[in-house]
Design a protein around this motif. Structure first.
Motif, mmCIF file in Angstrom:
data_model
loop_
_atom_site.group_PDB
_atom_site.id
_atom_site.type_symbol
_atom_site.label_atom_id
_atom_site.label_comp_id
_atom_site.label_asym_id
_atom_site.label_seq_id
_atom_site.Cartn_x
_atom_site.Cartn_y
_atom_site.Cartn_z
ATOM 1 N N HIS B 176 -8.726 35.401 -87.311
ATOM 2 C CA HIS B 176 -9.728 34.545 -87.932
ATOM 3 C C HIS B 176 -9.176 33.295 -88.641
ATOM 4 N N ILE B 177 -9.068 32.216 -87.912
ATOM 5 C CA ILE B 177 -8.612 30.984 -88.544
ATOM 6 C C ILE B 177 -9.820 30.143 -88.948
ATOM 7 N N ASP B 178 -9.845 29.718 -90.204
ATOM 8 C CA ASP B 178 -10.877 28.776 -90.640
ATOM 9 C C ASP B 178 -10.328 27.378 -90.367
ATOM 10 N N TRP B 179 -10.674 26.853 -89.188
ATOM 11 C CA TRP B 179 -10.012 25.655 -88.684
ATOM 12 C C TRP B 179 -10.149 24.453 -89.604
ATOM 13 N N LYS B 180 -11.280 24.398 -90.314
ATOM 14 C CA LYS B 180 -11.497 23.215 -91.145
ATOM 15 C C LYS B 180 -10.756 23.290 -92.473
ATOM 16 N N SER B 181 -10.241 24.468 -92.818
ATOM 17 C CA SER B 181 -9.770 24.635 -94.191
ATOM 18 C C SER B 181 -8.388 24.040 -94.435
ATOM 19 N N THR B 182 -7.470 24.128 -93.474
ATOM 20 C CA THR B 182 -6.131 23.623 -93.753
ATOM 21 C C THR B 182 -5.850 22.371 -92.941
ATOM 22 N N LYS B 183 -4.833 21.680 -93.400
ATOM 23 C CA LYS B 183 -4.460 20.426 -92.771
ATOM 24 C C LYS B 183 -4.078 20.638 -91.304
ATOM 25 N N TRP B 184 -3.145 21.552 -91.078
ATOM 26 C CA TRP B 184 -2.618 21.695 -89.721
ATOM 27 C C TRP B 184 -3.656 22.197 -88.739
ATOM 28 N N SER B 185 -4.426 23.214 -89.174
ATOM 29 C CA SER B 185 -5.408 23.760 -88.234
ATOM 30 C C SER B 185 -6.452 22.699 -87.872
ATOM 31 N N SER B 186 -6.861 21.900 -88.867
ATOM 32 C CA SER B 186 -7.875 20.889 -88.549
ATOM 33 C C SER B 186 -7.277 19.772 -87.694
ATOM 34 N N TRP B 187 -6.030 19.422 -87.949
ATOM 35 C CA TRP B 187 -5.379 18.404 -87.119
ATOM 36 C C TRP B 187 -5.314 18.867 -85.666
ATOM 37 N N ILE B 188 -4.939 20.125 -85.486
ATOM 38 C CA ILE B 188 -4.816 20.649 -84.121
ATOM 39 C C ILE B 188 -6.168 20.615 -83.421
ATOM 40 N N ALA B 189 -7.209 21.017 -84.157
ATOM 41 C CA ALA B 189 -8.548 21.015 -83.551
ATOM 42 C C ALA B 189 -8.950 19.602 -83.133
ATOM 43 N N VAL B 190 -8.733 18.641 -84.029
ATOM 44 C CA VAL B 190 -9.125 17.260 -83.713
ATOM 45 C C VAL B 190 -8.266 16.712 -82.572
ATOM 46 N N ALA B 191 -6.958 16.980 -82.631
ATOM 47 C CA ALA B 191 -6.067 16.478 -81.583
ATOM 48 C C ALA B 191 -6.441 17.057 -80.219
ATOM 49 N N THR B 192 -6.907 18.321 -80.221
ATOM 50 C CA THR B 192 -7.321 18.929 -78.962
ATOM 51 C C THR B 192 -8.487 18.164 -78.344
ATOM 52 N N MET B 193 -9.436 17.789 -79.185
ATOM 53 C CA MET B 193 -10.568 16.999 -78.687
ATOM 54 C C MET B 193 -10.089 15.677 -78.112
ATOM 55 N N VAL B 194 -9.217 15.025 -78.848
ATOM 56 C CA VAL B 194 -8.738 13.709 -78.413
ATOM 57 C C VAL B 194 -7.999 13.851 -77.086
ATOM 58 N N ASN B 195 -7.136 14.852 -77.003
ATOM 59 C CA ASN B 195 -6.365 15.044 -75.781
ATOM 60 C C ASN B 195 -7.252 15.362 -74.597
ATOM 61 N N TRP B 196 -8.233 16.217 -74.847
ATOM 62 C CA TRP B 196 -9.106 16.595 -73.750
ATOM 63 C C TRP B 196 -9.791 15.358 -73.175
ATOM 64 N N ARG B 197 -10.143 14.456 -74.064
ATOM 65 C CA ARG B 197 -10.896 13.281 -73.619
ATOM 66 C C ARG B 197 -10.004 12.244 -72.946
ATOM 67 N N TRP B 198 -8.799 12.027 -73.457
ATOM 68 C CA TRP B 198 -8.033 10.862 -73.031
ATOM 69 C C TRP B 198 -6.877 11.141 -72.082
ATOM 70 N N THR B 199 -6.500 12.420 -71.911
ATOM 71 C CA THR B 199 -5.384 12.699 -71.009
ATOM 72 C C THR B 199 -5.690 12.224 -69.593
ATOM 73 N N GLY B 200 -6.897 12.534 -69.128
ATOM 74 C CA GLY B 200 -7.274 12.148 -67.773
ATOM 75 C C GLY B 200 -7.265 10.644 -67.589
#
Lengths: 438, 329
Positions: B176-200
């Motif tokens: 159970h990770i609360d993704w929004k609560s810590t710096k790293w977990s939230s960064w990873i979540a946001v970076a995943t969105m960015v990567n998903w969109r722009w890698t292609g």
């Protein structure tokens, strides 16, 4: 006369020009924001003011065939509405005719009173008795301009899940439930019982620390100082108002006891939390009822109920309707505002959309007293919310109230997320709250 | 000028021009018009861009600089001069530096893997594999999906209570990770969105660039016994240098202006906050918060200008670094 006869050519030009001007002015009056000779009035809201549901727009348009009403912003958040309003007021165009102002931000707009029509010019003063005295006062500026007429009041109750209470061996009858918590401390004590029960394994006692905090604060402040982050001279008193600290400590206590589901209120997860039964109670101003219905959905109809809030009355929320200076039809807009905020209209809204009237004339109305809400297990919502409304003690909210509130709320969320201890969070709240007040 | 000189000898042999009578007026007019056409019309053709640039880029840039030296509340009729007070305040503003840290942090953990992955994907798709067209189209799909939709979907994937990612992690024993609560977990979540969109998107650009590399270079390299990996490092990568520089700079500009993904990730009534402790508040989110929630136009102007300078400097640094790495090859 002589001039005209001598200079016929010029006169002709002047006449044509004048006619053109009149025509242009005429256009401005009747054509500019109208279709087919009709005047279109925009009403910009946030959340749901219930006017559409209550059929008030249709009724008004039937009675005034020359008016067409267009509602904007239904369902948007308060912050979004205010942001757009700030932008359009600053730009000098696009703000529309009628806008909703919430009690937490109305003070800020009193500072921008030059952008709004003084409703006293359109007979607003005569309507004073239609509203709770403090509500009418809240809509007026210090120098006596009437910025907005009151729509609803929040009042305060607790909404709870009867099925979860049953599973936790707590009473389910709303009077018995109300008696469980004469105080907020008692409310938290019941929460611990709930947490220890089987029902407490899948659900928490309250939805979010922030909702709990706001309700406690508004009640405590109403009973004591009468103001929250700003005193009545608009001085920031975040660090010295004992009511804030009291509400803050009670809330962090609830968090420490593991009673909060830790949702960010009004977020998608919070909304999903209703549907997925993540919490058993929620602090419930009247406008929260609509939020619950929409978030929890029809599947949970009849499983929610409403009981009296701990402590002694209180109010969170409630709004006003104002007319912007940008409106090309201020008289018509003011008339529509008067109609929408009239006691009859407020009652109609309460019947269809739960927003509690801010007009004392409604509270004695048998229809209001008799109103029950089937979604909330036929709770007599008129009696429950009306009971405290008359004796409500108003709370003064300063100019940057919502900005400071947001900053303080964030520190409570940090405690919920385990990122800060309550003591650290309070220190942070003092500094970020002060920064937000700049 | 060259045309003018070219035209002169047309009057006759050497010396004739000097002795010839002055050109007739109408000829001179036509002459001048031609000259103007050749010299002037290119400017006319590019003018629309520069006019629009001036109106929508340059003017706001200069005006923002002016605003940043004022105390100005949004909606207030007047502003008062503030000198450099806004910049001084910004220098001591911990929330601003948190936002800067977040922006660069998310930028690094999104852009670096993103461009490497794009390069890898482009290299794969450049080969004769089965269903190549299908995969190439597949890469474009995230680009045509709106940021709002991506934000909504990923916010649900990263939801703390019912999120699919947490569900998967539970399977491997992570609780159970609360993704929004810590710096790293939230960064990873946001970076995943960015990567998903722009890698292609980046892969597509790389692929297009790879296809302009002449095939015979590869063929002769293969004849000399160079393996595919050697071909990639020795031929493909150096020849892609300008393209890589382009994508790095575009990613830098986009990454440092990151707004949509983190704003949508922090859903709720105060999404510009970027988390309870501003864990994922980027500079643009802070800019908007100051501007529209706190109505401080002057201060927001100062943030905007500092952001602009940061992007300028970072792009320049990236450009220098990337150019160097490639010319070593």
């Amino acid at each position: 006369m002589g001039v005209i006869s001598r200079r016929r050519g010029f006169a002709a030009v002047a006449v044509v020009a004048a006619a053109a001007l009149v025509a242009a002015a005429g256009c401005g009056k009747s054509d500019d924001s109208s279709s087919g000779g009709k005047i279109t009035l925009s009403v910009t809201v946030f959340g749901d003011f219930g006017y559409g549901k209550a059929g008030l727009y249709d009724k008004y348009m039937q009675e005034h065939p020359n008016i067409k009403i267009k509602e904007l912003g239904n369902g948007q958040g308060l912050t979004d509405e205010n942001t757009k309003l700030d932008q359009t007021l600053a730009a000098g165009a696009g703000a529309g005719d009628i806008v909703a102002l919430e009690e937490g931000t109305v003070t800020k707009y009193k500072g921008l009173a030059q952008d709004f029509v003084d409703l006293n010019q359109y007979g607003g003063a005569a309507l004073k008795d239609n509203f709770l005295p403090w509500k009418f006062q809240e809509g007026s500026t210090a120098d006596g301009k009437l910025l907005g007429l009151g729509t609803d009041a929040g009042s305060m109750a607790i909404c709870y899940r009867t099925d979860m209470f049953k599973a936790a061996n707590l009473p389910t009858d709303r009077t018995a439930v109300g008696n469980l918590w004469p105080t907020w401390d008692a409310y938290l004590a019941q929460g611990q019982k709930f947490a220890a029960s089987p029902a407490g394994k899948t659900a928490k006692w309250v939805d979010a620390a922030t909702n709990l905090y706001n309700n406690i604060l508004m009640q405590v402040a109403g009973a004591n100082t009468g103001y929250t982050y700003y005193d009545k001279s608009n001085k920031l008193v975040l660090d010295s108002n004992p009511d804030i600290k009291a509400a803050y400590d009670l809330t962090t206590k609830a968090i420490g006891e593991g009673l909060s589901a830790g949702e960010i209120s009004f977020s998608d997860e919070w909304t999903a939390g209703f549907k997925n039964s993540k919490f058993a109670t929620i602090a419930c101003p009247a406008w929260m009822l609509t939020n619950i219905k929409q978030s929890a959905g029809d599947g949970l109809s009849g499983k929610w109920d409403v009981a009296k809030a701990p402590g002694d009355g209180g109010n969170w929320g409630g709004s006003f309707l104002a007319v912007t200076k940008q409106s090309k039809h201020p008289a018509e807009a003011a008339d529509l505002v008067k109609f929408l905020t009239s006691p009859d209209s407020q009652l109609a809204v309460f019947q269809k959309a739960n927003n509690l009237p801010s007009s004392p004339k409604v509270y004695d109305n048998p229809d209001f007293q008799a109103l029950k809400d089937p979604y909330f297990n036929n709770a007599p919502v008129g009696q429950i919310f009306g009971a405290g409304a008359l004796s409500l003690k108003p709370v003064y909210l300063g100019p940057k109230n919502n900005d400071v509130r947001t900053a303080v709320e964030a520190t409570l969320q940090a405690v919920e997320q385990g990122q800060k201890t309550p003591a650290q969070a309070w220190q942070l709240a003092l500094s970020t709250g002060a920064a937000a007040a700049k | 000028m060259s045309l003018h000189l070219d035209a002169t000898p047309a009057h006759g042999p050497t010396g004739a021009a000097r002795q010839a009578p002055p050109p007739r007026p109408q000829r001179s007019v036509r002459h001048r018009l031609t000259w103007l056409d050749i010299k002037g019309s290119p400017y006319l053709y590019v003018a629309p861009f520069f006019i629009i640039f001036a109106a929508f880029m340059l003017y706001p840039l200069i005006y923002t600089a002016y605003v940043s030296t004022r105390n100005w509340t949004l909606g207030a009729p007047d502003s008062t001069p503030a000198g450099l007070a806004n910049f001084r305040e910004l220098w001591h503003d911990s929330q601003f530096w948190t936002a800067v840290g977040n922006t660069f942090g998310i930028f690094v953990i999104s852009t670096v893997p993103q461009l490497l992955l794009a390069l890898f994907l482009a290299n794969l798709l450049n080969r004769a594999i089965r269903g190549r067209v299908f995969f190439r189209i597949g890469m474009v799909v995230p680009i045509v999906t709106s940021t709002a939709v991506i934000g909504l979907v990923f916010s649900q994937l990263f939801s703390k209570d019912f999120g699919f990612i947490n569900y998967l992690l539970q399977g491997i024993g992570v609780h159970h990770i609360d993704w929004k609560s810590t710096k790293w977990s939230s960064w990873i979540a946001v970076a995943t969105m960015v990567n998903w969109r722009w890698t292609g998107y980046n892969a597509l650009i790389y692929l297009a660039a790879m296809q302009t590399i002449p095939k015979d270079i590869y063929e002769s390299a293969a004849l000399d016994g160079a393996r595919p990996s050697t071909q990639f490092w020795r031929i493909t990568l150096p020849m892609l240098r300008p393209t890589i520089i382009f994508t790095v700079i575009m990613s830098t500009i986009g990454g440092l202006q990151l707004f949509g993904e983190p704003a949508l990730f922090g859903s709720g009534s105060h999404y510009l906050q970027g988390g309870s402790l501003h864990q994922f508040q980027t500079v643009t989110m802070y800019l908007l918060q100051e501007m529209f929630e706190r109505s401080r136009l002057g201060y927001a102007g100062a943030i905007a200008w500092v952001l602009f300078l940061m992007i300028l400097v970072t792009s320049l640094l990236n450009f220098l670094v990337i150019r160097r790495i490639n010319s070593d090859k």
